[in-house]
Design a protein around this motif. Structure first.
Motif, PDB file in Angstrom:
ATOM      1  N   ALA A  17       7.883 -17.474   4.494  1.00 37.92           N
ATOM      2  CA  ALA A  17       8.968 -16.487   4.490  1.00 37.92           C
ATOM      3  C   ALA A  17       8.482 -15.232   3.786  1.00 37.92           C
ATOM      4  N   ASP A  18       9.099 -14.095   4.124  1.00 34.26           N
ATOM      5  CA  ASP A  18       8.822 -12.874   3.367  1.00 34.26           C
ATOM      6  C   ASP A  18      10.071 -12.024   3.285  1.00 34.26           C
ATOM      7  N   SER A  19       9.990 -10.980   2.472  1.00 33.75           N
ATOM      8  CA  SER A  19      11.168 -10.158   2.190  1.00 33.75           C
ATOM      9  C   SER A  19      11.618  -9.353   3.395  1.00 33.75           C
ATOM     10  N   GLY A  20      10.719  -9.120   4.342  1.00 36.30           N
ATOM     11  CA  GLY A  20      11.081  -8.389   5.546  1.00 36.30           C
ATOM     12  C   GLY A  20      11.270  -6.904   5.347  1.00 36.30           C
ATOM     13  N   GLN A  21      11.256  -6.459   4.120  1.00 34.44           N
ATOM     14  CA  GLN A  21      11.424  -5.039   3.820  1.00 34.44           C
ATOM     15  C   GLN A  21      10.778  -4.748   2.478  1.00 34.44           C
ATOM     16  N   GLY A  22      10.525  -3.496   2.215  1.00 36.74           N
ATOM     17  CA  GLY A  22      10.018  -3.077   0.921  1.00 36.74           C
ATOM     18  C   GLY A  22      11.148  -2.567   0.051  1.00 36.74           C
ATOM     19  N   TYR A  23      11.064  -2.815  -1.236  1.00 37.26           N
ATOM     20  CA  TYR A  23      12.072  -2.376  -2.200  1.00 37.26           C
ATOM     21  C   TYR A  23      11.516  -1.242  -3.071  1.00 37.26           C
ATOM     22  N   ALA A  24      12.402  -0.381  -3.519  1.00 30.54           N
ATOM     23  CA  ALA A  24      11.987   0.775  -4.308  1.00 30.54           C
ATOM     24  C   ALA A  24      11.472   0.382  -5.687  1.00 30.54           C
ATOM     25  N   SER A  25      11.887  -0.778  -6.204  1.00 30.13           N
ATOM     26  CA  SER A  25      11.458  -1.191  -7.538  1.00 30.13           C
ATOM     27  C   SER A  25      11.213  -2.693  -7.564  1.00 30.13           C
ATOM     28  N   LYS A  26      10.442  -3.117  -8.558  1.00 30.23           N
ATOM     29  CA  LYS A  26      10.180  -4.539  -8.743  1.00 30.23           C
ATOM     30  C   LYS A  26      11.487  -5.294  -9.010  1.00 30.23           C
ATOM     31  N   GLN A  27      12.385  -4.681  -9.785  1.00 27.68           N
ATOM     32  CA  GLN A  27      13.645  -5.319 -10.114  1.00 27.68           C
ATOM     33  C   GLN A  27      14.480  -5.587  -8.864  1.00 27.68           C
ATOM     34  N   LYS A  28      14.503  -4.618  -7.930  1.00 27.16           N
ATOM     35  CA  LYS A  28      15.260  -4.797  -6.691  1.00 27.16           C
ATOM     36  C   LYS A  28      14.649  -5.929  -5.854  1.00 27.16           C
ATOM     37  N   ALA A  29      13.334  -6.003  -5.827  1.00 24.31           N
ATOM     38  CA  ALA A  29      12.672  -7.075  -5.091  1.00 24.31           C
ATOM     39  C   ALA A  29      13.015  -8.433  -5.690  1.00 24.31           C
ATOM     40  N   LYS A  30      13.042  -8.508  -7.026  1.00 23.48           N
ATOM     41  CA  LYS A  30      13.418  -9.756  -7.691  1.00 23.48           C
ATOM     42  C   LYS A  30      14.854 -10.141  -7.370  1.00 23.48           C
TER      43      LYS A  30
ATOM     44  N   SER B 146       0.808  -1.218   0.000  1.00 28.38           N
ATOM     45  CA  SER B 146       0.000   0.000   0.000  1.00 28.38           C
ATOM     46  C   SER B 146       0.843   1.271   0.000  1.00 28.38           C
ATOM     47  N   GLY B 147       2.132   1.144   0.362  1.00 25.12           N
ATOM     48  CA  GLY B 147       3.017   2.306   0.372  1.00 25.12           C
ATOM     49  C   GLY B 147       3.813   2.464  -0.906  1.00 25.12           C
ATOM     50  N   GLY B 148       3.507   1.626  -1.910  1.00 25.15           N
ATOM     51  CA  GLY B 148       4.210   1.716  -3.185  1.00 25.15           C
ATOM     52  C   GLY B 148       5.554   1.010  -3.211  1.00 25.15           C
ATOM     53  N   LYS B 149       5.851   0.209  -2.182  1.00 26.87           N
ATOM     54  CA  LYS B 149       7.087  -0.570  -2.141  1.00 26.87           C
ATOM     55  C   LYS B 149       6.823  -1.976  -2.678  1.00 26.87           C
ATOM     56  N   TRP B 150       7.874  -2.573  -3.246  1.00 30.31           N
ATOM     57  CA  TRP B 150       7.748  -3.920  -3.786  1.00 30.31           C
ATOM     58  C   TRP B 150       8.258  -4.929  -2.768  1.00 30.31           C
ATOM     59  N   ARG B 151       7.505  -6.024  -2.605  1.00 29.47           N
ATOM     60  CA  ARG B 151       7.841  -7.059  -1.641  1.00 29.47           C
ATOM     61  C   ARG B 151       7.602  -8.439  -2.251  1.00 29.47           C
ATOM     62  N   TRP B 152       8.080  -9.466  -1.573  1.00 30.42           N
ATOM     63  CA  TRP B 152       7.749 -10.837  -1.940  1.00 30.42           C
ATOM     64  C   TRP B 152       7.402 -11.629  -0.676  1.00 30.42           C
ATOM     65  N   ARG B 153       6.636 -12.668  -0.868  1.00 31.41           N
ATOM     66  CA  ARG B 153       6.365 -13.627   0.207  1.00 31.41           C
ATOM     67  C   ARG B 153       6.393 -15.023  -0.404  1.00 31.41           C
ATOM     68  N   LEU B 154       6.808 -15.983   0.384  1.00 28.78           N
ATOM     69  CA  LEU B 154       6.876 -17.369  -0.076  1.00 28.78           C
ATOM     70  C   LEU B 154       5.726 -18.127   0.570  1.00 28.78           C
ATOM     71  N   VAL B 155       4.782 -18.569  -0.263  1.00 27.48           N
ATOM     72  CA  VAL B 155       3.550 -19.192   0.220  1.00 27.48           C
ATOM     73  C   VAL B 155       3.581 -20.686  -0.067  1.00 27.48           C
ATOM     74  N   HIS B 156       3.462 -21.475   0.986  1.00 25.46           N
ATOM     75  CA  HIS B 156       3.413 -22.931   0.818  1.00 25.46           C
ATOM     76  C   HIS B 156       2.091 -23.330   0.182  1.00 25.46           C
ATOM     77  N   ASP B 157       2.062 -24.512  -0.429  1.00 20.34           N
ATOM     78  CA  ASP B 157       0.832 -24.993  -1.060  1.00 20.34           C
ATOM     79  C   ASP B 157      -0.301 -25.157  -0.058  1.00 20.34           C
ATOM     80  N   ASN B 158       0.031 -25.274   1.243  1.00 17.32           N
ATOM     81  CA  ASN B 158      -1.020 -25.380   2.258  1.00 17.32           C
ATOM     82  C   ASN B 158      -1.598 -24.021   2.651  1.00 17.32           C
ATOM     83  N   GLY B 159      -1.091 -22.947   2.013  1.00 19.47           N
ATOM     84  CA  GLY B 159      -1.603 -21.604   2.259  1.00 19.47           C
ATOM     85  C   GLY B 159      -0.807 -20.789   3.252  1.00 19.47           C
ATOM     86  N   ASN B 160       0.119 -21.419   3.979  1.00 16.18           N
ATOM     87  CA  ASN B 160       0.922 -20.696   4.966  1.00 16.18           C
ATOM     88  C   ASN B 160       2.018 -19.872   4.312  1.00 16.18           C
ATOM     89  N   ILE B 161       2.221 -18.660   4.815  1.00 18.68           N
ATOM     90  CA  ILE B 161       3.368 -17.849   4.390  1.00 18.68           C
ATOM     91  C   ILE B 161       4.565 -18.301   5.208  1.00 18.68           C
TER      92      ILE B 161
END
Length: 217
Positions: A185-198, A168-183
Motif C-alpha cells: 500500500a502507499d499514500s497515493g499522494q504527497g503531503y506538504a508536511s511530515k505531520q500531515k503524512a503521519k 524528490s519533489g519535497g512532498k512527504w509520503r508513506w508506503r507499507l512494505v511487507h516483510d517479503n519486500g513487496n509494497i
C-alpha cells in the motif's frame, strides 16, 4: 444478582506480535475516549467511562497459565454497540485502463487515504492484497527514512512496516512494505508536511480493519 449475559466472545491462537497489535488498538481508543472495538471487524464496540475498575488475574491450572484483564463498570446508555461501524472508510475495488485490478481506500469525507500502488491480474489477487493491508497496517512499525539513526518512531506488531519518506519533489509520503519486500500500500499522494503524512497514515491504521469492500466501475 442479575443474570450474566455474554454479548460477544471470540477465541483464536495468535502470535505475541498479533496480540500486541490488538491491545495497542484498544489502548489507543481508550486514551482518546473513543468506542473500543472488541472484534477484528470493529462491529462490536464498548465505551468505558473515564474511571472503570480494572481487574488483572493470573491463574495456573496444571500446565496451563491464564492471564485475564477485565474492565468493569456499571453500564450506561449506548455503552455496548453490537452493530457498530467503527471504520470511517471503504475499500473500492476497480479495473483500470490497462485492465489491471486495483483498490483504493476512501474516507467518508471523500479523500483517498491509501491505494494499492500496483495493478493485479485479477480481482481476487487485488482482494488478497487489501486483506494483507487490513491484517498488517494497524500494528505495523513506522520507520522515518529521513532520520540518520534507525528511524523507528513507533513500535508495532505485524508482518509489515510503514516507511515515511520525502520524495524528490519535497512532498512527504508513506508506503507499507511487507516483510517479503513487496509494497502492499502507499499514500497515493504527497503531503506538504511530515505531520500531515503521519496523520494520513494513522487514519489508515484506524480505519482499514473494519472497512467494507465495494466493486466500482
Amino acid at each position: 444478582m442479575p443474570d450474566e449475559e455474554t454479548v460477544h466472545e471470540a477465541e483464536t491462537k495468535r502470535s505475541r506480535r498479533g496480540i500486541a497489535t490488538y491491545l495497542r488498538r484498544l489502548a489507543n481508543a481508550l486514551s482518546r475516549g473513543e468506542p473500543v472495538p472488541a472484534d477484528e471487524e470493529q462491529t462490536v464496540t464498548v465505551t468505558p467511562p473515564a474511571d472503570p475498575t480494572m481487574e488483572v488475574e493470573v491463574e495456573r491450572e496444571g500446565d496451563q497459565v491464564t492471564l485475564d484483564l477485565e474492565l468493569v463498570w456499571t453500564e450506561g446508555e449506548d455503552d455496548v454497540d453490537l452493530d457498530a461501524d467503527a471504520s470511517k472508510a471503504t475499500f473500492e475495488l476497480f479495473e483500470d485502463a490497462a485492465e489491471k485490478y486495483r483498490w483504493r481506500l476512501v474516507h467518508d469525507n471523500g479523500n483517498i487515504i491509501a491505494d494499492s500502488g500496483e495493478g493485479y491480474a485479477s480481482a481476487q489477487k487485488a482482494e488478497q492484497g487489501l486483506d494483507s493491508v487490513k491484517a498488517n497496517a494497524p500494528g505495523a512499525y513506522v520507520v522515518d527514512t529521513s532520520k540518520e539513526d534507525d528511524g523507528i518512531v513507533s513500535e508495532g506488531g505485524s508482518d509489515a512496516t510503514f516507511e515515511l519518506f520525502e520524495d524528490s519533489g519535497g512532498k512527504w509520503r508513506w508506503r507499507l512494505v511487507h516483510d517479503n519486500g513487496n509494497i502492499i500500500a502507499d499514500s497515493g499522494q504527497g503531503y506538504a508536511s511530515k505531520q500531515k503524512a503521519k496523520q494520513g497514515m494513522r487514519s489508515v491504521q484506524s480505519n482499514v480493519r473494519g472497512a467494507g469492500v465495494e466493486r466500482v466501475e
